[in-house]
Design a protein around this motif. Structure first.
Motif, PDB file in Angstrom:
ATOM      1  N   ILE A  17       0.848  -1.202   0.000  1.00  0.00           N
ATOM      2  CA  ILE A  17       0.000   0.000   0.000  1.00  0.00           C
ATOM      3  C   ILE A  17       0.882   1.251   0.000  1.00  0.00           C
ATOM      4  CG2 ILE A  17      -1.721   1.300   1.310  1.00  0.00           C
ATOM      5  CD1 ILE A  17      -2.853  -1.370   2.273  1.00  0.00           C
ATOM      6  N   LEU A  18       2.020   1.173   0.676  1.00  0.00           N
ATOM      7  CA  LEU A  18       2.916   2.340   0.723  1.00  0.00           C
ATOM      8  C   LEU A  18       3.223   2.866  -0.675  1.00  0.00           C
ATOM      9  CD1 LEU A  18       5.668   1.505   3.394  1.00  0.00           C
ATOM     10  CD2 LEU A  18       3.835   3.201   3.541  1.00  0.00           C
ATOM     11  N   ARG A 114      -6.055   6.796  -2.645  1.00  0.00           N
ATOM     12  CA  ARG A 114      -4.848   7.201  -1.950  1.00  0.00           C
ATOM     13  C   ARG A 114      -5.103   7.408  -0.454  1.00  0.00           C
ATOM     14  NH1 ARG A 114      -1.316  12.622  -3.098  1.00  0.00           N
ATOM     15  NH2 ARG A 114      -3.228  13.644  -2.414  1.00  0.00           N
ATOM     16  N   ARG A 115      -6.194   8.103  -0.126  1.00  0.00           N
ATOM     17  CA  ARG A 115      -6.433   8.362   1.296  1.00  0.00           C
ATOM     18  C   ARG A 115      -6.858   7.090   2.040  1.00  0.00           C
ATOM     19  NH1 ARG A 115     -10.015  13.451   3.269  1.00  0.00           N
ATOM     20  NH2 ARG A 115      -8.107  14.692   3.187  1.00  0.00           N
ATOM     21  N   GLY A 117      -5.497   4.307   1.437  1.00  0.00           N
ATOM     22  CA  GLY A 117      -4.165   3.770   1.731  1.00  0.00           C
ATOM     23  C   GLY A 117      -3.532   4.495   2.904  1.00  0.00           C
ATOM     24  N   ASP A 118      -3.647   5.829   2.909  1.00  0.00           N
ATOM     25  CA  ASP A 118      -3.105   6.610   4.038  1.00  0.00           C
ATOM     26  C   ASP A 118      -3.692   6.117   5.357  1.00  0.00           C
ATOM     27  OD1 ASP A 118      -1.637   8.230   2.354  1.00  0.00           O
ATOM     28  OD2 ASP A 118      -2.938   9.988   2.559  1.00  0.00           O
ATOM     29  N   ARG A 119      -4.999   5.880   5.331  1.00  0.00           N
ATOM     30  CA  ARG A 119      -5.700   5.485   6.558  1.00  0.00           C
ATOM     31  C   ARG A 119      -5.167   4.136   7.062  1.00  0.00           C
ATOM     32  NH1 ARG A 119     -10.278   8.036   8.479  1.00  0.00           N
ATOM     33  NH2 ARG A 119     -10.726   9.157   6.559  1.00  0.00           N
ATOM     34  N   VAL A 121      -2.183   2.749   6.321  1.00  0.00           N
ATOM     35  CA  VAL A 121      -0.797   2.925   6.761  1.00  0.00           C
ATOM     36  C   VAL A 121      -0.778   3.586   8.139  1.00  0.00           C
ATOM     37  CG1 VAL A 121       1.381   4.117   6.283  1.00  0.00           C
ATOM     38  CG2 VAL A 121       0.122   3.014   4.413  1.00  0.00           C
ATOM     39  N   TRP A 122      -1.646   4.590   8.323  1.00  0.00           N
ATOM     40  CA  TRP A 122      -1.729   5.306   9.604  1.00  0.00           C
ATOM     41  C   TRP A 122      -2.102   4.343  10.734  1.00  0.00           C
ATOM     42  CZ3 TRP A 122      -6.256   6.510  12.568  1.00  0.00           C
ATOM     43  CH2 TRP A 122      -6.056   7.461  13.580  1.00  0.00           C
ATOM     44  N   THR A 125       0.847   2.149  11.770  1.00  0.00           N
ATOM     45  CA  THR A 125       2.117   2.698  12.252  1.00  0.00           C
ATOM     46  C   THR A 125       2.486   2.175  13.632  1.00  0.00           C
ATOM     47  OG1 THR A 125       0.995   4.614  13.224  1.00  0.00           O
ATOM     48  CG2 THR A 125       1.929   4.908  11.002  1.00  0.00           C
ATOM     49  N   ALA A 128      -0.619   5.192  16.427  1.00  0.00           N
ATOM     50  CA  ALA A 128      -1.882   5.944  16.370  1.00  0.00           C
ATOM     51  C   ALA A 128      -2.589   5.708  17.703  1.00  0.00           C
ATOM     52  CB  ALA A 128      -2.735   5.474  15.196  1.00  0.00           C
TER      53      ALA A 128
END
Lengths: 213, 433
Positions: A17-18, A114-115, A117-119, A121-122, A125, A128
């Protein structure tokens, strides 16, 4: 429908996903117009699903619920098309409420691929703090109907849902509302192209809505 | 341990380098705050763009008091206590709307939208000495600064602009990023609930120390996906070696300025849906003129905190709405810019950008505030540290005459408590008239 196993690349991880969808190229005036047209269509009269529709579409929504409840975000991501959206308006009483238009209003979530994916990845981490410890959820969907659409090659499925969430040190919370899933064929499979979550209380405050609905 | 069986003496709870935990946990203090802080000073109520036309209104709170902010037929703004003088029922039960009269549903007493009592059913039953002119809705002293509506029940405070002082100049800087543009607050909001005291929220807004740690998830996600240089990377490492500065603007107002770290707004913005598609559209249509327009998509790089309840962060107005001593609603009002020469795509992008921090930043802070509230319940650990950079010799007075310091300085928190003490000890009678 294809075997659900066909949807998932077993080696697909958050690292994939990165590198996926790092630009945001398809949300534009035409895309917002499409979402407004969708909203108008969601008020259509739904018909209960045929056996074939249940196999192709209801099964996918039920499996989506299952994956989210297992926090298997990487597989969840693979249920969606390359130009998808996951959208939770900060408005209630949809589809009638004009406050829904995402082009002019902020939302609880408006994710392109994209977002999304951001979610993920977030969430992965490990720092979070709003999801440490994580939320455990239970999605329950019912009342599946197929709603007419003027767009060829797309299938619109509306359903009702209840969602319970439990997070350590916090009471169990309940969310409810209806969902709209727009399905499209991609790579020979039905995938989710656009998901709308209409919360009963979308206009109100919520506590730590950082889990996926 | 201190004995609080007697009413607390507030001066004993606030020392130069630490404050007492009960300021965050004591219900009696909270009840006093809701009356003395909220309404004892100029308190943010609403933005004029939320009630654009004559006769429009919005329903709000002043502390815990239900209130109405209305425009009369001539467009003048009023602040009214939402409480029928007859038996106490609220007369307005809609969040927003347009009306010339508020009619109490209980006995149909009716009031103009400037608060005057104009109708009482079967009025003769109150006898010949009944005086309607003394039975209007309670009136809040209201003033407007460039669209921002503030109210107070303190009739001895100076006028709003004098009270805001240099905070008004900073508000100008925030509003004037697009010359000639008008800020509009009609684009929806995020409402976040936090099981923590309201002051944990304001403490954090002038805290340049926490971002590198509390927002590790946001920073790590961005870096892993997009590399360095994107949004907020300036908060990593020893930020006191960087360019951000923190200011005490007086009367409890503070300002954390991140702008010196921003070289080019558009390129240092957080990612947002539509970023590449709309940038291409604008550059094709406008050429070089697209660049300044794209820059006003990004957050302002300002945390401007107007005591006690308005925190201007990025492009949003964050309003603190206390509920109980340990629960608070945070309302993040999104904003757009209205200007004939601003391409509309900019506001579509601003909507998406303003979802970023409430999704990936604020929730982690709120989780930390809730854990602060849990920890502060321990009676044997009495104090909260507020001394950072108090005696490192790094504070200075800036060109405006404001005390300034490094971003991790706790001068903002100290400035807040100084004003808090003044308001809590004030003997001014608060009145609706």
């Amino acid at each position: 429908m294809k075997d659900l196993n066909d949807y998932f690349d077993p080696g697909f991880t958050v690292d994939d996903i990165l590198g996926d969808s790092k630009t945001s190229t398809y949300v534009n005036d035409a895309y917002y117009a499409l979402l407004r047209a969708d909203m108008a269509e969601w008020s259509g009269i739904g018909t209960p699903l045929t056996e074939a529709e249940r196999q192709a579409h209801e099964a996918l929504i039920l499996h989506e619920n299952w994956l989210l409840d297992r926090r298997n975000f990487e597989q969840w991501y693979q249920l969606y098309t390359r130009e998808c959206s996951y959208w939770i308006p900060a408005a209630h009483d949809l589809p009638g409420n004009p406050q829904f238009d995402p082009q002019s209003h902020v939302t609880i979530a408006f994710d392109d691929r994209r977002r999304m994916g951001d979610r993920i990845v977030w969430l992965r981490t490990g720092v979070a703090y709003s999801q440490l410890p994580p939320s455990y959820t239970l999605h329950m969907s019912t009342g599946f109907v197929r709603v007419p659409t003027g767009r060829p090659n797309e299938v619109k499925i509306r359903s009702q849902f209840l969602l319970q969430e439990m997070r350590s040190s916090n009471p169990v919370q309940t969310l409810s509302g209806w969902m709209g899933h727009v399905f499209k064929q991609e790579d020979g499979r039905w995938k989710i192209d656009r998901k709308l979550v209409s919360l009963l209380d979308g206009q109100r405050g919520h506590h730590n809505l950082t889990y996926l609905i | 341990m201190r004995d609080f069986s007697e009413p607390p003496i507030y001066d004993d709870l606030i020392e130069t380098d630490r404050v007492h935990r009960t300021l965050y946990t004591d219900e009696a203090i909270f009840r006093e705050e809701m009356n003395r802080i909220y309404g004892g000073t100029w308190t943010y109520l609403a933005h004029e763009s939320e009630l654009p036309k004559a006769n429009d209104f919005v329903r709000r709170t002043l502390g815990l008091r239900p209130i109405i902010v209305s425009r009369d037929r001539d467009g003048k703004v009023h602040g009214l206590l939402n409480r029928c003088p007859h038996r106490g029922a609220t007369v307005c039960r809609d969040d927003a709307g347009s009306t010339r009269r508020f009619t109490c549903p209980y006995h149909n007493w009716s009031f103009t939208n400037s608060g005057d009592l104009v109708g009482v059913p079967i009025e003769e039953g109150y006898g010949p000495n009944f005086d309607k002119s003394r039975l209007g809705l309670g009136k809040i002293r209201v003033e407007v600064y460039r669209g921002f509506i503030f109210g107070t029940l303190n009739h001895e405070l100076p006028d709003l602009e004098t009270h805001l002082g240099t905070a008004a100049r900073r508000l100008d800087e925030w509003m004037d990023r697009w010359p000639g543009g008008k800020i509009s607050v009609r684009n929806g909001q995020h409402r976040l609930m936090c099981n923590g005291n309201w002051k944990l929220v304001s403490d954090n807004s002038h805290d340049g120390y926490h971002p590198g740690y509390s927002h590790a998830s946001l920073l790590r996600m961005r870096k892993d996906r997009y590399g360095g240089g994107v949004d907020m990377q300036w908060v990593l490492g020893n930020v006191d070696d960087g360019l951000q500065r923190l200011y005490d603007l007086g009367n409890g107002n503070t300002f954390l300025d991140q702008r010196p770290e921003i070289e080019r707004y558009w390129y240092q913005s957080a990612p947002m849906p539509g970023e590449d598609s709309y940038a291409a559209t604008l550059r094709e249509r406008l050429g070089e003129r697209a660049e300044p327009a794209l820059d006003v998509v990004m957050g302002s790089g300002m945390n401007l905190n107007i005591f006690p309840n308005l925190l201007i962060i990025g492009n949003q107005l964050q309003v603190i709405q206390p509920r109980t001593v340990d629960s608070t609603d945070l309302i993040w009002y999104s904003t757009s810019i209205e200007a004939d020469d601003l391409p509309p795509e900019v506001n579509a992008l601003r909507m998406r950008l303003q979802e970023d921090f409430p999704s990936f930043g604020e929730p982690d802070d709120l989780a930390n505030f809730e854990e602060c509230q849990a920890g502060l319940s321990i009676p044997e650990m009495e104090w909260v540290v507020t001394s950072r950079h108090m005696d490192t010799g790094t504070e200075y007075v800036d060109g405006n005459g404001d005390l300034a310091g490094l971003p991790t300085d706790e001068l903002g928190i100290r400035a807040f408590w100084k004003e808090w003490l003044i308001r809590m000890n004030a003997t001014t009678k608060l009145e609706a008239k």
